[in-house]
Design a protein around this motif. Structure first.
Motif, mmCIF file in Angstrom:
data_model
loop_
_atom_site.group_PDB
_atom_site.id
_atom_site.type_symbol
_atom_site.label_atom_id
_atom_site.label_comp_id
_atom_site.label_asym_id
_atom_site.label_seq_id
_atom_site.Cartn_x
_atom_site.Cartn_y
_atom_site.Cartn_z
ATOM 1 N N LEU A 18 51.445 92.006 24.558
ATOM 2 C CA LEU A 18 51.374 90.556 24.487
ATOM 3 C C LEU A 18 52.754 89.992 24.139
ATOM 4 O O LEU A 18 53.527 90.645 23.427
ATOM 5 C CB LEU A 18 50.380 90.123 23.406
ATOM 6 C CG LEU A 18 48.897 90.385 23.691
ATOM 7 C CD1 LEU A 18 48.077 90.197 22.421
ATOM 8 C CD2 LEU A 18 48.392 89.463 24.787
ATOM 9 N N PRO A 19 53.078 88.769 24.622
ATOM 10 C CA PRO A 19 54.358 88.150 24.251
ATOM 11 C C PRO A 19 54.292 87.656 22.809
ATOM 12 O O PRO A 19 53.417 86.860 22.451
ATOM 13 C CB PRO A 19 54.480 86.982 25.231
ATOM 14 C CG PRO A 19 53.063 86.634 25.578
ATOM 15 C CD PRO A 19 52.303 87.925 25.543
ATOM 16 N N ILE A 20 55.211 88.132 21.983
ATOM 17 C CA ILE A 20 55.169 87.829 20.561
ATOM 18 C C ILE A 20 56.382 87.002 20.150
ATOM 19 O O ILE A 20 57.527 87.427 20.315
ATOM 20 C CB ILE A 20 55.119 89.123 19.727
ATOM 21 C CG1 ILE A 20 53.887 89.947 20.110
ATOM 22 C CG2 ILE A 20 55.121 88.798 18.235
ATOM 23 C CD1 ILE A 20 52.562 89.252 19.869
ATOM 24 N N VAL A 21 56.129 85.819 19.622
ATOM 25 C CA VAL A 21 57.187 84.960 19.107
ATOM 26 C C VAL A 21 57.691 85.514 17.781
ATOM 27 O O VAL A 21 58.901 85.639 17.549
ATOM 28 C CB VAL A 21 56.684 83.522 18.915
ATOM 29 C CG1 VAL A 21 57.775 82.627 18.330
ATOM 30 C CG2 VAL A 21 56.178 82.952 20.232
ATOM 31 N N TRP A 59 56.449 77.845 23.480
ATOM 32 C CA TRP A 59 55.713 77.391 24.657
ATOM 33 C C TRP A 59 55.890 78.289 25.875
ATOM 34 O O TRP A 59 54.949 78.511 26.623
ATOM 35 C CB TRP A 59 56.111 75.959 25.002
ATOM 36 C CG TRP A 59 55.606 74.944 24.032
ATOM 37 C CD1 TRP A 59 54.929 75.173 22.860
ATOM 38 C CD2 TRP A 59 55.746 73.514 24.127
ATOM 39 N NE1 TRP A 59 54.637 73.998 22.222
ATOM 40 C CE2 TRP A 59 55.130 72.954 22.971
ATOM 41 C CE3 TRP A 59 56.339 72.672 25.050
ATOM 42 C CZ2 TRP A 59 55.080 71.578 22.744
ATOM 43 C CZ3 TRP A 59 56.297 71.302 24.826
ATOM 44 C CH2 TRP A 59 55.664 70.763 23.691
ATOM 45 N N ASN A 60 57.095 78.774 26.105
ATOM 46 C CA ASN A 60 57.357 79.600 27.287
ATOM 47 C C ASN A 60 57.201 81.079 26.916
ATOM 48 O O ASN A 60 58.048 81.636 26.224
ATOM 49 C CB ASN A 60 58.766 79.340 27.811
ATOM 50 C CG ASN A 60 59.047 80.066 29.117
ATOM 51 O OD1 ASN A 60 58.290 80.950 29.530
ATOM 52 N ND2 ASN A 60 60.136 79.719 29.771
ATOM 53 N N PRO A 61 56.140 81.740 27.385
ATOM 54 C CA PRO A 61 55.916 83.140 26.990
ATOM 55 C C PRO A 61 56.997 84.085 27.492
ATOM 56 O O PRO A 61 57.220 85.151 26.906
ATOM 57 C CB PRO A 61 54.557 83.473 27.614
ATOM 58 C CG PRO A 61 54.429 82.525 28.767
ATOM 59 C CD PRO A 61 55.106 81.256 28.318
ATOM 60 N N HIS A 64 59.861 85.462 25.145
ATOM 61 C CA HIS A 64 59.540 86.287 23.986
ATOM 62 C C HIS A 64 59.192 87.713 24.417
ATOM 63 O O HIS A 64 58.566 87.923 25.457
ATOM 64 C CB HIS A 64 58.386 85.650 23.210
ATOM 65 C CG HIS A 64 58.672 84.241 22.832
ATOM 66 N ND1 HIS A 64 59.569 83.909 21.835
ATOM 67 C CD2 HIS A 64 58.222 83.066 23.342
ATOM 68 C CE1 HIS A 64 59.639 82.594 21.743
ATOM 69 N NE2 HIS A 64 58.828 82.060 22.648
ATOM 70 N N PRO A 65 59.602 88.692 23.629
ATOM 71 C CA PRO A 65 59.396 90.094 24.018
ATOM 72 C C PRO A 65 57.932 90.497 24.024
ATOM 73 O O PRO A 65 57.142 90.011 23.200
ATOM 74 C CB PRO A 65 60.180 90.868 22.948
ATOM 75 C CG PRO A 65 60.191 89.954 21.764
ATOM 76 C CD PRO A 65 60.283 88.562 22.318
#
Length: 211
Positions: A18-21, A59-61, A64-65
């Motif tokens: 999953l993209p994680i902030v 906001w933009n996935p 983020h890694p």
């Protein structure tokens, strides 16, 4: 080559990343669980577009890694929190079932903070719905709500709060929370005095100057 007809019988692939902030260990700052030892998992991606959002960088996935769900569960377990809070962004943009399964398997209590703008997924011990009038909740979300938290910036937001209150169960806790930079706290105070089904939620983490 796989026959396309056979592809229809194959199970959908389960997302393992999953993209994680960010992830961080703090206390829950808002609502019914204020002050509780909490580990936060902030997912990337949001299409709700709140003008008052304090995490617009989420906001933009694609910014983020990607991180493995198994790694997230291991990190959360190591923090030894009372609760794990999945937030965003808008977390329901993702299929949350694999993440909640992994966290529960690690023996953790899992909470969700969502605007409800996308179909519900995952298994949660507590669901906080913070609905926004410019992208209303998906109907699948209301039945899962333990806590309704409506942000109040202008007078019209009280009517929106009452409309949303009618969609959740009678047992759900109901909170009004001032938009941080607005002057709505006196109005919320007076409203709660006249509408006892509502409570006031404060962003105590901002008052304490912690994450």
């Amino acid at each position: 080559m796989i026959n396309p007809c056979l592809m229809q019988d194959l199970p959908a692939l389960t997302p393992l990343d999953l993209p994680i902030v960010e992830t961080f260990h703090s206390v829950q700052g808002e609502g019914a669980w204020t002050g509780t030892n909490a580990f936060f998992i902030r997912l990337g991606g949001c299409d709700v577009g709140c003008w008052f959002c304090d995490t617009k960088h989420s906001w933009n996935p694609k910014r983020h890694p990607m991180r493995a769900i198994a790694s997230l569960a291991t990190t959360a377990k190591a923090a030894n929190p009372a609760i794990v809070v999945i937030t965003g962004g808008e977390p329901l943009m993702h299929d949350l079932a694999p993440l909640t399964d992994a966290l529960h398997a690690a023996g953790l209590r899992v909470h969700l903070e969502t605007s409800g703008a996308h179909p519900f997924s995952g298994m949660f011990d507590w669901v906080t719905l913070s609905p926004k009038p410019f992208k209303p909740p998906h109907n699948s979300v209301y039945a899962h709500v333990n806590e309704l938290k409506v942000v109040i910036a202008i007078a019209d937001d009280f009517a929106w709060a009452e409309q949303q209150s009618q969609q959740v169960s009678l047992s759900a806790l109901r909170y009004l929370q001032a938009e941080w930079e607005s002057q709505s706290i006196p109005q919320i105070f007076e409203y709660v005095l006249q509408h006892p089904q509502w409570r006031i939620s404060l962003q105590t983490h901002k008052l304490l100057n912690v994450r």
